[in-house]
Design a protein around this motif. Structure first.
Motif, PDB file in Angstrom:
ATOM      1  N   ILE A  34       0.857  -1.182   0.000  1.00 61.03           N
ATOM      2  CA  ILE A  34       0.000   0.000   0.000  1.00 61.03           C
ATOM      3  C   ILE A  34       0.897   1.237   0.000  1.00 61.03           C
ATOM      4  N   VAL A  35       0.719   2.067  -1.004  1.00 62.64           N
ATOM      5  CA  VAL A  35       1.516   3.280  -1.090  1.00 62.64           C
ATOM      6  C   VAL A  35       0.646   4.452  -0.652  1.00 62.64           C
ATOM      7  N   LEU A  36       1.082   5.140   0.387  1.00 63.93           N
ATOM      8  CA  LEU A  36       0.349   6.279   0.916  1.00 63.93           C
ATOM      9  C   LEU A  36       1.120   7.560   0.642  1.00 63.93           C
ATOM     10  N   ILE A  37       0.393   8.632   0.487  1.00 65.81           N
ATOM     11  CA  ILE A  37       1.038   9.938   0.424  1.00 65.81           C
ATOM     12  C   ILE A  37       1.232  10.373   1.865  1.00 65.81           C
ATOM     13  N   SER A  38       2.449  10.419   2.283  1.00 65.63           N
ATOM     14  CA  SER A  38       2.720  10.805   3.670  1.00 65.63           C
ATOM     15  C   SER A  38       3.957  11.696   3.687  1.00 65.63           C
ATOM     16  N   GLU A  39       3.736  12.907   3.313  1.00 68.29           N
ATOM     17  CA  GLU A  39       4.822  13.869   3.291  1.00 68.29           C
ATOM     18  C   GLU A  39       4.903  14.559   4.636  1.00 68.29           C
ATOM     19  N   PHE A  40       6.068  14.499   5.237  1.00 65.68           N
ATOM     20  CA  PHE A  40       6.252  15.242   6.472  1.00 65.68           C
ATOM     21  C   PHE A  40       6.455  16.697   6.106  1.00 65.68           C
ATOM     22  N   PRO A  41       5.888  17.670   6.719  1.00 66.39           N
ATOM     23  CA  PRO A  41       5.157  17.573   7.980  1.00 66.39           C
ATOM     24  C   PRO A  41       3.644  17.494   7.813  1.00 66.39           C
ATOM     25  N   THR A  42       3.130  17.282   6.582  1.00 69.46           N
ATOM     26  CA  THR A  42       1.678  17.314   6.416  1.00 69.46           C
ATOM     27  C   THR A  42       0.952  16.259   7.236  1.00 69.46           C
ATOM     28  N   ASP A  43       1.632  15.197   7.605  1.00 70.06           N
ATOM     29  CA  ASP A  43       1.001  14.192   8.464  1.00 70.06           C
ATOM     30  C   ASP A  43       0.732  14.732   9.861  1.00 70.06           C
ATOM     31  N   LYS A  44       1.371  15.814  10.209  1.00 70.56           N
ATOM     32  CA  LYS A  44       1.261  16.357  11.564  1.00 70.56           C
ATOM     33  C   LYS A  44       0.692  17.769  11.554  1.00 70.56           C
ATOM     34  N   GLU A  45      -0.202  18.057  10.601  1.00 71.59           N
ATOM     35  CA  GLU A  45      -0.762  19.402  10.489  1.00 71.59           C
ATOM     36  C   GLU A  45      -2.287  19.378  10.486  1.00 71.59           C
ATOM     37  N   VAL A  46      -2.860  20.438  11.013  1.00 69.04           N
ATOM     38  CA  VAL A  46      -4.311  20.633  11.000  1.00 69.04           C
ATOM     39  C   VAL A  46      -4.553  21.974  10.315  1.00 69.04           C
ATOM     40  N   HIS A  47      -5.239  21.929   9.176  1.00 71.89           N
ATOM     41  CA  HIS A  47      -5.529  23.145   8.409  1.00 71.89           C
ATOM     42  C   HIS A  47      -6.857  23.723   8.891  1.00 71.89           C
ATOM     43  N   VAL A  48      -6.808  24.954   9.399  1.00 76.16           N
ATOM     44  CA  VAL A  48      -8.026  25.654   9.803  1.00 76.16           C
ATOM     45  C   VAL A  48      -8.242  26.819   8.839  1.00 76.16           C
ATOM     46  N   PHE A  49      -9.462  27.218   8.654  1.00 77.67           N
ATOM     47  CA  PHE A  49      -9.768  28.268   7.698  1.00 77.67           C
ATOM     48  C   PHE A  49      -9.933  29.640   8.330  1.00 77.67           C
ATOM     49  N   SER A  50     -10.046  29.676   9.658  1.00 79.88           N
ATOM     50  CA  SER A  50     -10.178  30.963  10.344  1.00 79.88           C
ATOM     51  C   SER A  50      -9.797  30.798  11.806  1.00 79.88           C
ATOM     52  N   ASP A  51      -9.654  31.914  12.477  1.00 81.77           N
ATOM     53  CA  ASP A  51      -9.492  31.974  13.934  1.00 81.77           C
ATOM     54  C   ASP A  51      -8.204  31.354  14.467  1.00 81.77           C
ATOM     55  N   ILE A  52      -7.130  31.372  13.691  1.00 82.43           N
ATOM     56  CA  ILE A  52      -5.845  30.870  14.189  1.00 82.43           C
ATOM     57  C   ILE A  52      -5.393  31.675  15.397  1.00 82.43           C
ATOM     58  N   GLU A  53      -5.804  32.943  15.454  1.00 86.61           N
ATOM     59  CA  GLU A  53      -5.461  33.783  16.602  1.00 86.61           C
ATOM     60  C   GLU A  53      -6.069  33.230  17.893  1.00 86.61           C
ATOM     61  N   LYS A  54      -7.292  32.719  17.804  1.00 89.02           N
ATOM     62  CA  LYS A  54      -7.943  32.131  18.979  1.00 89.02           C
ATOM     63  C   LYS A  54      -7.218  30.855  19.406  1.00 89.02           C
ATOM     64  N   ILE A  55      -6.774  30.060  18.433  1.00 89.41           N
ATOM     65  CA  ILE A  55      -6.019  28.843  18.744  1.00 89.41           C
ATOM     66  C   ILE A  55      -4.721  29.214  19.449  1.00 89.41           C
ATOM     67  N   SER A  56      -4.054  30.239  18.947  1.00 88.25           N
ATOM     68  CA  SER A  56      -2.821  30.722  19.557  1.00 88.25           C
ATOM     69  C   SER A  56      -3.057  31.124  21.009  1.00 88.25           C
ATOM     70  N   GLU A  57      -4.135  31.837  21.233  1.00 85.34           N
ATOM     71  CA  GLU A  57      -4.469  32.290  22.591  1.00 85.34           C
ATOM     72  C   GLU A  57      -4.815  31.109  23.496  1.00 85.34           C
ATOM     73  N   ALA A  58      -5.618  30.174  22.986  1.00 86.16           N
ATOM     74  CA  ALA A  58      -6.051  29.037  23.799  1.00 86.16           C
ATOM     75  C   ALA A  58      -4.869  28.142  24.192  1.00 86.16           C
ATOM     76  N   LEU A  59      -3.924  27.972  23.268  1.00 81.93           N
ATOM     77  CA  LEU A  59      -2.769  27.116  23.539  1.00 81.93           C
ATOM     78  C   LEU A  59      -1.609  27.877  24.165  1.00 81.93           C
ATOM     79  N   ASN A  60      -1.768  29.198  24.270  1.00 83.72           N
ATOM     80  CA  ASN A  60      -0.717  30.055  24.803  1.00 83.72           C
ATOM     81  C   ASN A  60       0.592  29.854  24.032  1.00 83.72           C
ATOM     82  N   GLN A  61       0.467  29.820  22.698  1.00 80.08           N
ATOM     83  CA  GLN A  61       1.606  29.641  21.806  1.00 80.08           C
ATOM     84  C   GLN A  61       1.629  30.772  20.790  1.00 80.08           C
ATOM     85  N   PRO A  62       2.818  31.203  20.365  1.00 81.83           N
ATOM     86  CA  PRO A  62       2.897  32.298  19.394  1.00 81.83           C
ATOM     87  C   PRO A  62       2.505  31.852  17.986  1.00 81.83           C
ATOM     88  N   ILE A  63       2.117  32.826  17.182  1.00 89.27           N
ATOM     89  CA  ILE A  63       1.840  32.582  15.769  1.00 89.27           C
ATOM     90  C   ILE A  63       3.111  32.892  14.990  1.00 89.27           C
TER      91      ILE A  63
END
Length: 92
Positions: A34-63
């Motif tokens: 079985i051949v999978l498309i598994s390009e690092f780092p895309t296996d470890k990413e979550v694409h959001v369409f809005s509100d990354i600032e809120k995620i930054s605040e909630a996780l207390n991590q910089p953008i």
């Protein structure tokens, strides 16, 4: 942002990160036939369409910002998982 909303968002981010880590591990167990498309780092990413600032605040991590021709990307790292948002720039 309200404390309760931040708490719920942090819990969601933690659950999303856990799911991404599990999926990444499962992909690595695929048989050689079985051949999978598994390009690092895309296996470890979550694409959001809005509100990354809120995620930054909630996780207390910089953008982290990266600007490229035609778009910019905002990223928030959380352990091995990265949440990111892409913004396209209109050509003038």
């Amino acid at each position: 942002m309200e404390k309760e909303e931040l708490k719920k968002l942090k819990e969601w981010c933690e659950a999303a990160a856990a799911a991404v880590n599990i999926l990444s591990a499962v992909k690595k167990m695929a048989p050689e036939s079985i051949v999978l498309i598994s390009e690092f780092p895309t296996d470890k990413e979550v694409h959001v369409f809005s509100d990354i600032e809120k995620i930054s605040e909630a996780l207390n991590q910089p953008i982290c910002f990266e600007t490229r021709r035609g778009f910019s990307e905002k990223r928030v790292a959380y352990g091995e998982v990265t949440f990111f948002q892409i913004e396209n720039h209109e050509k003038e």
